[in-house]
Design an enzyme around this catalytic site. Structure first.
Site, mmCIF file in Angstrom:
data_model
loop_
_atom_site.group_PDB
_atom_site.id
_atom_site.type_symbol
_atom_site.label_atom_id
_atom_site.label_comp_id
_atom_site.label_asym_id
_atom_site.label_seq_id
_atom_site.Cartn_x
_atom_site.Cartn_y
_atom_site.Cartn_z
ATOM 1 N N TYR A 194 45.233 30.576 24.693
ATOM 2 C CA TYR A 194 46.574 30.820 25.627
ATOM 3 C C TYR A 194 46.940 29.945 26.636
ATOM 4 O O TYR A 194 48.191 29.797 26.942
ATOM 5 C CB TYR A 194 46.273 32.204 26.438
ATOM 6 C CG TYR A 194 46.099 33.676 25.727
ATOM 7 C CD1 TYR A 194 46.260 33.657 24.327
ATOM 8 C CD2 TYR A 194 45.709 34.684 26.402
ATOM 9 C CE1 TYR A 194 46.253 34.843 23.855
ATOM 10 C CE2 TYR A 194 45.661 36.201 25.759
ATOM 11 C CZ TYR A 194 46.009 36.138 24.456
ATOM 12 O OH TYR A 194 45.710 37.117 23.880
HETATM 13 C C1 LIG Z 1 48.534 39.288 24.053
HETATM 14 S S1 LIG Z 1 47.537 40.679 24.022
HETATM 15 C C2 LIG Z 1 46.620 40.574 22.636
HETATM 16 C C3 LIG Z 1 46.600 41.905 22.003
HETATM 17 C C4 LIG Z 1 45.686 43.041 22.443
HETATM 18 N N1 LIG Z 1 44.375 42.667 22.420
HETATM 19 C C5 LIG Z 1 46.110 44.329 22.155
HETATM 20 O O1 LIG Z 1 45.177 45.224 22.062
HETATM 21 O O2 LIG Z 1 46.950 44.437 22.028
HETATM 22 C C6 LIG Z 1 46.592 40.214 25.441
HETATM 23 C C7 LIG Z 1 45.301 40.916 25.816
HETATM 24 O O3 LIG Z 1 44.472 41.072 24.787
HETATM 25 C C8 LIG Z 1 43.266 41.103 25.500
HETATM 26 N N2 LIG Z 1 42.481 39.748 25.089
HETATM 27 C C9 LIG Z 1 43.063 38.885 24.588
HETATM 28 N N3 LIG Z 1 42.063 37.832 24.387
HETATM 29 C C10 LIG Z 1 40.986 38.567 24.973
HETATM 30 C C11 LIG Z 1 39.528 37.823 25.196
HETATM 31 N N4 LIG Z 1 39.370 36.639 24.904
HETATM 32 N N5 LIG Z 1 38.608 38.711 25.792
HETATM 33 C C12 LIG Z 1 39.079 40.070 26.310
HETATM 34 N N6 LIG Z 1 40.239 40.342 26.230
HETATM 35 C C13 LIG Z 1 40.919 39.784 25.402
HETATM 36 C C14 LIG Z 1 43.546 41.181 26.896
HETATM 37 O O4 LIG Z 1 43.714 42.697 27.274
HETATM 38 C C15 LIG Z 1 44.809 40.710 27.096
HETATM 39 O O5 LIG Z 1 45.596 41.183 28.221
#
Ligand SMILES: C[S@@+](CC[C@H](N)C(=O)[O-])C[C@H]1O[C@@H](n2cnc3c(N)ncnc32)[C@H](O)[C@@H]1O
Length: 495
Positions: free
Chosen positions: A295
């Site tokens: 990110y």
């Molecule tokens: C762009 S969204 C990705 C899709 C999301 N996981 C969903 O269920 O819709 C970003 C969110 O995903 C989660 N996320 C992404 N990468 C993560 C990681 N390495 N560890 C924990 N949560 C993560 C967090 O909640 C973040 O705010």
């Protein structure tokens, strides 16, 4: 990914200044513990973890919607699925070589300024001159209010109801980050969102009741803000701000270290007229494994916690922003400000200090300038204006150098005193298993901030011990004009 606003600029964390004020737990307005049922989007609750993944039926429906628009790049390289991080992610449907296209999301699926203008909100919002993120947030709420009638209904159904971002934490959870810069930034962001909500509520929502038939609460608006903050790709700022369904399911991993962007906006179809958002895998991925991107390599753990609701154990994510300012009551205020401005700085300066890294190069000269006074004040005279910064890059006098050490060490001590745990206690907690995600975030951020403060204090402690052996302005000056030799001996012409 993401930032609808730049909290560093909007909400400078003024926690450490020459007149330090220890960070305090400041909960001005009690936060509503549950979102009122609004008929629009879901709001926040006081649960201790992010929402569970959507139902299988919702996921199936979303997959159908994605492929009916050709957003899955035709070949079906990646599929949305529940993943160990919680929520959804993108999983490789076959072995994928690095650079393989995972998604090609056509512009008509994006939630952006053009979608706002084309929607039934267009008229109302067009007149308002809203900030881009506020307009897209309203579109999210408007489409959620339309329910099954919205063209984005399958996408809205799989969006999380909240993340572990600190903006969704309960008061009790926030107590775990007592004393941190993260707490003060979180409260500042919530206040900012609250004030945007109040104006949009008065100017748009209450004036267009037919578009928002249910009640839109602050928590609904905060949900929309949180969705944008966590899902918008970093470079899509300002007028370009856009939510890109499907592509925004890709999760983050710190194992991906490439600075290269994993996405581009490009033309497709006849004469490249169809604009698509194209996402690629930054590394080879085996069939069935999750696809990740990086990110933002530059975000601190506090920023990751605020924007996305996770932290990384990598020490380069541990940071503290030191705020220094020229006091208006300083008798040399005007001269100091003039010198700071001549050197590209201002009345206030922010220095991001990262664990294990040296101090930002401008910090010591700026500090010396702030503390300049007494017999050193001659350096502030107009005669020295062009040369003074060069002099400030090296120790000016023992008094000045001692003053900068004291200022910083006192500020560190005061900031460290505001945390309710020690680094050792935090590390012990981090070593225990099954820490709740929000507690893990809290402990990682507060331990990281303290380590950086401790590192800063150590640097200035060591400097304090070396004060007698440093070379100061007067000696350098004498050397320059040939009166002192390299070993400090006075050179007499007569000898
Ligand atoms: C762009 S969204 C990705 C899709 C999301 N996981 C969903 O269920 O819709 C970003 C969110 O995903 C989660 N996320 C992404 N990468 C993560 C990681 N390495 N560890 C924990 N949560 C993560 C967090 O909640 C973040 O705010």
């Amino acid at each position: 990914m993401a930032a609808a606003i730049h909290h560093h600029h909007l909400l400078p964390p003024r926690l450490l200044s020459v007149h330090p004020q220890p960070p305090r737990l400041r909960l001005r307005r009690p936060l509503p513990r549950r979102a009122a049922a609004s008929g629009a989007a879901a709001g926040t609750s006081s649960s201790t973890a992010a929402a569970p993944p959507p139902t299988d039926a919702a996921l199936q429906e979303f997959r159908r919607w994605v492929s009916s628009h050709g957003a899955d790049a035709g070949a079906g390289a990646a599929a949305p699925a529940a993943v160990p991080e919680g929520g959804l992610g993108l999983v490789a449907a076959r072995d994928l070589p690095r650079g393989e296209v995972l998604a090609e999301v056509p512009k008509k699926l994006w939630l952006d300024a053009d979608a706002v203008a084309a929607s039934d909100l267009g008229g109302a919002v067009g007149r308002g001159g809203l900030r881009p993120w506020v307009a897209v947030a309203l579109l999210l709420l408007r489409e959620a209010a339309r329910g099954a009638g919205s063209p984005w209904a399958p996408y809205l159904a799989i969006l999380p109801r909240q993340t572990d971002s600190t903006i969704f934490w309960s008061e009790e959870e926030l107590l775990e980050i007592q004393g941190t810069q993260l707490l003060s930034t979180t409260m500042g962001v919530k206040e900012y969102v609250q004030s945007e909500f109040e104006s949009v509520e008065a100017e748009i929502i209450s004036e267009n009741r037919e578009l928002f038939p249910g009640t839109v609460t602050f928590n609904d608006f905060l949900w929309a803000f949180g969705i944008l903050r966590s899902r918008v790709f970093a470079e899509l700022r300002g007028d370009k701000l856009a939510l890109i369904p499907f592509a925004d399911l890709v999760n983050h991993s710190d194992d991906i270290t490439s600075k290269e962007s994993s996405w581009e906006i490009k033309g497709k179809g006849l004469f490249g007229r169809d604009v698509v958002f194209s996402l690629r895998t930054p590394v080879n991925v085996k069939s069935g494994e999750q696809i990740y991107i990086q990110y933002d390599l530059d975000k601190s753990n506090a920023e990751l916690a605020l924007d996305y609701g996770f932290t990384e154990s990598n020490s380069s994510r541990d940071a503290y922003t030191l705020t220094l300012e020229i006091s208006e009551s300083d008798p040399f205020y005007d001269d100091k400000l003039d010198i700071a401005e001549l050197n590209g700085m201002g009345e206030t300066a922010y220095f991001d200090i990262v664990l294990g890294e040296s101090l930002p190069p401008q910090m010591l000269p700026y500090l010396r300038l702030l503390c300049l006074g007494g017999t050193d004040a001659f350096l502030l005279e107009a005669l020295f204006r062009n040369a003074v910064w060069g002099h400030l890059e090296l120790p000016v006098s023992q008094d000045n150098e001692e003053a900068i050490c004291q200022v910083i060490r006192n500020a560190c001590k005061s900031a460290l005193g505001a945390y309710h745990t020690t680094i050792e206690e935090d590390e012990e907690l981090l070593g225990s298993e099954n820490l709740q995600p929000r507690l893990q975030i809290a402990v990682e951020v507060r331990a990281g901030e303290k380590k950086v403060l401790q590192q800063i204090d150590d640097i200035f402690k060591q400097r304090e011990e070396e004060l007698d052996g440093l070379e100061y302005y007067q000696e350098r000056r004498l050397k320059d004009i040939g009166l002192v030799g390299d070993n400090g001996e006075i050179i007499f012409w007569e000898s």
